[in-house]
Scaffold this active site. Structure first.
Site, short mmCIF file in Angstrom:
data_model
loop_
_atom_site.label_atom_id
_atom_site.label_comp_id
_atom_site.label_asym_id
_atom_site.label_seq_id
_atom_site.Cartn_x
_atom_site.Cartn_y
_atom_site.Cartn_z
N GLU A 1 7.85 0.02 4.22
CA GLU A 1 7.62 -0.55 5.14
C GLU A 1 8.13 -1.71 4.51
OE1 GLU A 1 3.59 -1.70 7.80
OE2 GLU A 1 4.08 0.13 7.06
N GLU B 1 -3.07 3.41 3.04
CA GLU B 1 -3.24 3.29 4.51
C GLU B 1 -3.24 4.78 5.00
OE1 GLU B 1 -1.58 1.95 8.59
OE2 GLU B 1 -0.27 1.66 7.02
N GLN C 1 4.51 7.04 2.67
CA GLN C 1 4.82 5.26 2.84
C GLN C 1 4.91 4.69 1.40
OE1 GLN C 1 2.20 2.16 5.51
NE2 GLN C 1 3.62 3.50 6.74
N HIS D 1 0.60 -1.33 0.00
CA HIS D 1 -0.48 0.23 -0.27
C HIS D 1 0.92 1.16 -0.12
CE1 HIS D 1 0.60 -0.61 4.53
NE2 HIS D 1 1.21 0.43 4.44
#
Length: 354
Positions: free
Chosen positions: A204, A139, A152, A91
């Protein structure tokens, strides 16, 4: 790079000037995607261009100018309405001070809310997950002001320690956070440039216990990172891939059309990264779309009628004189056919015709 040795090039990487530039994704409806990102997330359309000779269009969207902030590059290939996102890419993350109205806007405009806003049991972070009309997951993280709201990229990995080591050694990233949850069967790590993950863009890396393979899909293309020296960066990547896996897919050198120096590689899990010379990247932006300081106000493509329309100007279309540019997929336009018309606003058309 005859003078490059393993020790000095890997040490150089730690001190190199890196920056997340963009992530490139394919979409099935460019205009709808741009409007969705603007209306739901508050992004801006930074530039848009049609390439009929290459059968595609692209748009740059983000929260601030691409010269200094991480942005998304959207690619629309004529006639392709759907892509497979796959499971390897996870994501994008967006930080906002209040995510609740964003979630409602996503719901209203045809997106999917896959996790309602809230906290994990015992946690303090308010977050939600939503999907855009293309199936890309976002997210939403509720937090204070940040210079990088597009904060991210999440990638799935099959070996977390190996992935951390790769991004540290090959790209000079810092490990900012690491968390292991045996009860939930996953572990994550945040890597990036800087020390405060709430103020920068990060990758991430997520490891799911006992998962050894992911599907790549054909929707997510790559992330682009700036470097002060493409050749030294490529040398570092070559050394690290020998140790940890992955491979170089484009040797360092200038793009034959733009002269921008680039290189690209796959990490040990097959995720692609493109490295671009920092100065060349800024020159390329200046040369493509900002030559006169104008902004792209409106952009529309009509592949069926074989033309594209752009409105450029120095401010809002409603209050300032603008240029409307029409590009057709046809033989060269002769000078006598090039000028279209002036358009003048009036409160009473009938009076102006007397």
């Amino acid at each position: 790079m005859d003078d490059v040795t393993r020790d000095n090039v890997l040490e150089w990487v730690k001190n190199n000037t890196h920056r997340f530039l963009n992530a490139v994704i394919r979409v099935g409806d460019l205009n709808r995607t741009v409007e969705f990102y603007k209306e739901c997330f508050g992004m801006q359309l930074l530039s848009q261009k049609d390439f009929p000779e290459k059968n595609h269009s692209k748009a740059i969207v983000g929260f601030a100018p691409q010269e200094s902030h991480f942005v998304l590059e959207l690619i629309y290939v004529y006639g392709v309405e759907k892509y497979e996102v796959g499971t390897a890419w996870g994501h994008f993350g967006i930080a906002a001070e209040d995510i609740y109205p964003i979630v409602e806007k996503v719901r209203q405009l045809g997106g999917v809310v896959t996790k309602e806003p809230g906290k994990n049991e015992g946690g303090s972070q308010v977050y939600a997950f939503v999907e855009d009309p293309n199936g890309y997951s976002f997210e939403l993280l509720q937090r204070g002001p940040t210079p990088e709201p597009l904060c991210q990229i999440m990638l799935q990995v099959t070996n977390l320690d190996r992935a951390i080591s790769f991004y540290e050694k090959a790209l000079g990233m810092n490990i900012l956070f690491k968390y292991d949850s045996p009860q939930d069967q996953f572990a994550i790590a945040m890597v990036g440039y800087g020390s405060d993950q709430t103020q920068i863009t990060v990758i991430e890396l997520k490891y799911n216990y006992n998962v050894t393979e992911y599907t790549a899909g054909n929707a997510y293309v790559h992330a682009t990172i700036g470097t002060s020296d493409v050749y030294k960066s490529a040398a570092a990547v070559a050394l690290v891939t020998q140790e940890l896996g992955g491979k170089t897919v484009h040797l360092p050198g200038p793009n034959p059309i733009t002269n921008t120096k680039v290189t690209s590689f796959l990490d040990p899990d097959g995720r692609k990264t493109v490295l671009v010379d920092n100065e060349d990247y800024l020159k390329d932006i200046k040369n493509h779309g900002q030559r006169f300081g104008m902004k792209s106000l409106i952009r529309s493509d009509d592949p069926e009628r074989k033309y594209s329309e752009s409105v450029l100007g120095y401010g809002p279309e409603e209050s300032l004189f603008v240029l409307e540019l029409i590009q057709t997929v046809s033989p060269a336009v002769k000078l006598g056919q090039a000028f279209g018309h002036f358009r003048i606003a009036t409160q009473d058309v009938s009076m102006q015709l007397l």
